[in-house]
Design a protein around this motif. Structure first.
Motif, PDB file in Angstrom:
ATOM      1  N   ALA A  24       0.833  -1.210   0.000  1.00  0.00           N
ATOM      2  CA  ALA A  24       0.000   0.000   0.000  1.00  0.00           C
ATOM      3  C   ALA A  24       0.866   1.257   0.000  1.00  0.00           C
ATOM      4  CB  ALA A  24      -0.934  -0.002   1.205  1.00  0.00           C
ATOM      5  N   ASP A  25       1.907   1.288   0.838  1.00  0.00           N
ATOM      6  CA  ASP A  25       2.770   2.465   0.902  1.00  0.00           C
ATOM      7  C   ASP A  25       3.567   2.644  -0.383  1.00  0.00           C
ATOM      8  OD1 ASP A  25       1.864   3.074   3.442  1.00  0.00           O
ATOM      9  OD2 ASP A  25       3.540   2.090   4.456  1.00  0.00           O
ATOM     10  N   ARG A  26       4.033   1.536  -0.942  1.00  0.00           N
ATOM     11  CA  ARG A  26       4.762   1.610  -2.209  1.00  0.00           C
ATOM     12  C   ARG A  26       3.843   2.134  -3.308  1.00  0.00           C
ATOM     13  NH1 ARG A  26       9.317  -2.475  -4.131  1.00  0.00           N
ATOM     14  NH2 ARG A  26       9.654  -1.666  -6.211  1.00  0.00           N
ATOM     15  N   GLY A  27       2.602   1.676  -3.319  1.00  0.00           N
ATOM     16  CA  GLY A  27       1.628   2.177  -4.291  1.00  0.00           C
ATOM     17  C   GLY A  27       1.394   3.662  -4.142  1.00  0.00           C
ATOM     18  N   TYR A  28       1.318   4.125  -2.905  1.00  0.00           N
ATOM     19  CA  TYR A  28       1.137   5.562  -2.632  1.00  0.00           C
ATOM     20  C   TYR A  28       2.297   6.366  -3.214  1.00  0.00           C
ATOM     21  CZ  TYR A  28       0.991   9.856   0.172  1.00  0.00           C
ATOM     22  OH  TYR A  28       0.986  11.162   0.593  1.00  0.00           O
ATOM     23  N   ILE A  29       3.514   5.907  -2.982  1.00  0.00           N
ATOM     24  CA  ILE A  29       4.706   6.593  -3.509  1.00  0.00           C
ATOM     25  C   ILE A  29       4.686   6.592  -5.035  1.00  0.00           C
ATOM     26  CG2 ILE A  29       7.220   6.388  -3.764  1.00  0.00           C
ATOM     27  CD1 ILE A  29       6.649   7.419  -1.054  1.00  0.00           C
ATOM     28  N   GLU A  30       4.447   5.434  -5.623  1.00  0.00           N
ATOM     29  CA  GLU A  30       4.468   5.313  -7.075  1.00  0.00           C
ATOM     30  C   GLU A  30       3.327   6.089  -7.722  1.00  0.00           C
ATOM     31  OE1 GLU A  30       4.583   1.054  -7.444  1.00  0.00           O
ATOM     32  OE2 GLU A  30       6.773   1.010  -7.222  1.00  0.00           O
ATOM     33  N   ALA A  31       2.164   6.104  -7.103  1.00  0.00           N
ATOM     34  CA  ALA A  31       1.032   6.849  -7.652  1.00  0.00           C
ATOM     35  C   ALA A  31       1.340   8.340  -7.716  1.00  0.00           C
ATOM     36  CB  ALA A  31      -0.223   6.607  -6.815  1.00  0.00           C
ATOM     37  N   GLY A  32       1.989   8.859  -6.687  1.00  0.00           N
ATOM     38  CA  GLY A  32       2.362  10.270  -6.685  1.00  0.00           C
ATOM     39  C   GLY A  32       3.303  10.607  -7.823  1.00  0.00           C
ATOM     40  N   THR A  33       4.202   9.709  -8.131  1.00  0.00           N
ATOM     41  CA  THR A  33       5.155   9.916  -9.219  1.00  0.00           C
ATOM     42  C   THR A  33       4.452   9.855 -10.569  1.00  0.00           C
ATOM     43  OG1 THR A  33       6.872   8.906  -7.865  1.00  0.00           O
ATOM     44  CG2 THR A  33       7.325   9.096 -10.202  1.00  0.00           C
ATOM     45  N   VAL A  34       3.566   8.887 -10.747  1.00  0.00           N
ATOM     46  CA  VAL A  34       2.840   8.737 -12.013  1.00  0.00           C
ATOM     47  C   VAL A  34       1.944   9.941 -12.258  1.00  0.00           C
ATOM     48  CG1 VAL A  34       1.055   7.392 -13.192  1.00  0.00           C
ATOM     49  CG2 VAL A  34       2.942   6.230 -12.054  1.00  0.00           C
ATOM     50  N   VAL A  35       1.216  10.370 -11.240  1.00  0.00           N
ATOM     51  CA  VAL A  35       0.327  11.523 -11.382  1.00  0.00           C
ATOM     52  C   VAL A  35       1.134  12.768 -11.735  1.00  0.00           C
ATOM     53  CG1 VAL A  35      -1.202  13.088 -10.122  1.00  0.00           C
ATOM     54  CG2 VAL A  35      -1.500  10.622  -9.919  1.00  0.00           C
ATOM     55  N   ALA A  36       2.248  12.955 -11.065  1.00  0.00           N
ATOM     56  CA  ALA A  36       3.070  14.139 -11.321  1.00  0.00           C
ATOM     57  C   ALA A  36       3.633  14.138 -12.738  1.00  0.00           C
ATOM     58  CB  ALA A  36       4.213  14.211 -10.313  1.00  0.00           C
ATOM     59  N   ASN A  37       3.930  12.972 -13.283  1.00  0.00           N
ATOM     60  CA  ASN A  37       4.481  12.902 -14.629  1.00  0.00           C
ATOM     61  C   ASN A  37       3.500  13.383 -15.687  1.00  0.00           C
ATOM     62  OD1 ASN A  37       7.059  12.035 -14.032  1.00  0.00           O
ATOM     63  ND2 ASN A  37       6.515   9.876 -14.105  1.00  0.00           N
ATOM     64  N   GLY A  38       2.219  13.284 -15.422  1.00  0.00           N
ATOM     65  CA  GLY A  38       1.228  13.718 -16.396  1.00  0.00           C
ATOM     66  C   GLY A  38       0.737  15.133 -16.157  1.00  0.00           C
ATOM     67  N   GLN A  39       1.360  15.860 -15.261  1.00  0.00           N
ATOM     68  CA  GLN A  39       0.863  17.174 -14.872  1.00  0.00           C
ATOM     69  C   GLN A  39       1.833  18.285 -15.261  1.00  0.00           C
ATOM     70  OE1 GLN A  39      -2.242  17.463 -13.662  1.00  0.00           O
ATOM     71  NE2 GLN A  39      -2.413  15.245 -13.819  1.00  0.00           N
ATOM     72  N   ASN A  40       1.520  19.466 -14.782  1.00  0.00           N
ATOM     73  CA  ASN A  40       2.344  20.629 -15.080  1.00  0.00           C
ATOM     74  C   ASN A  40       3.681  20.548 -14.339  1.00  0.00           C
ATOM     75  OD1 ASN A  40       2.171  21.850 -12.423  1.00  0.00           O
ATOM     76  ND2 ASN A  40       0.075  22.399 -12.930  1.00  0.00           N
ATOM     77  N   PRO A  41       4.667  21.295 -14.766  1.00  0.00           N
ATOM     78  CA  PRO A  41       5.993  21.231 -14.151  1.00  0.00           C
ATOM     79  C   PRO A  41       5.992  21.531 -12.650  1.00  0.00           C
ATOM     80  CG  PRO A  41       6.106  22.402 -16.232  1.00  0.00           C
ATOM     81  CD  PRO A  41       4.651  22.155 -15.948  1.00  0.00           C
ATOM     82  N   GLN A  42       5.134  22.431 -12.191  1.00  0.00           N
ATOM     83  CA  GLN A  42       5.101  22.764 -10.764  1.00  0.00           C
ATOM     84  C   GLN A  42       4.709  21.555  -9.917  1.00  0.00           C
ATOM     85  OE1 GLN A  42       6.240  25.390  -9.205  1.00  0.00           O
ATOM     86  NE2 GLN A  42       5.664  24.578  -7.217  1.00  0.00           N
TER      87      GLN A  42
END
Length: 133
Positions: free
Chosen positions: A34-52
């Motif tokens: 669950a914690d690993r998923g939380y970390i990885e999800a944050g990275t995936v979401v950020a990759n599809g978003q604005n630079p900030q």
């Protein structure tokens, strides 16, 4: 195996890591699924978003790794998700957090340690840490 056997299995590694700058040591445990998923999800979401948003995700990546894996002697998390999100470790020395984050990645077979763990699994020498909780 039965569901009960799988649930009862203790499979997470841990290690007590000296932090002389803090006057002692901390216990780090490999990340749960669950914690690993939380970390990885944050990275995936950020990759599809604005630079900030990408910058914000990267700024807190190491703090999240350390906060999610730090446990006490009873293997209970030291910091809650809310405390980690609020920046509980943000004011700590970056070099210390970097060192601890690298240990979490090693214990969890993440990043540069992922391939090494898979390749060296059969030849790996036992460490001083335990998988028991």
């Amino acid at each position: 195996m039965t569901k009960a056997q799988i649930s009862a299995a203790v499979d997470r590694k841990w290690e007590d890591v000296p932090v002389p700058e803090w006057g002692g040591e901390v216990r780090l445990m490999s990340l749960s699924a669950a914690d690993r998923g939380y970390i990885e999800a944050g990275t995936v979401v950020a990759n599809g978003q604005n630079p900030q948003l990408k910058v914000e995700a990267l700024k807190t990546y190491r703090e999240k790794l350390v906060g999610l894996s730090m446990v006490d002697e009873s293997f209970e998390r030291v910091y809650t998700n809310k405390e980690i999100a609020a920046g509980a470790l943000a004011g700590k020395d970056g070099q210390i957090i970097e060192r601890l984050a690298a240990k979490v990645q090693e214990l969890s077979a993440m990043g540069r340690f992922a391939k090494r763990e898979v390749e060296g699994n059969s030849d790996a020498a036992p460490s001083g840490s335990s998988a028991s909780a």
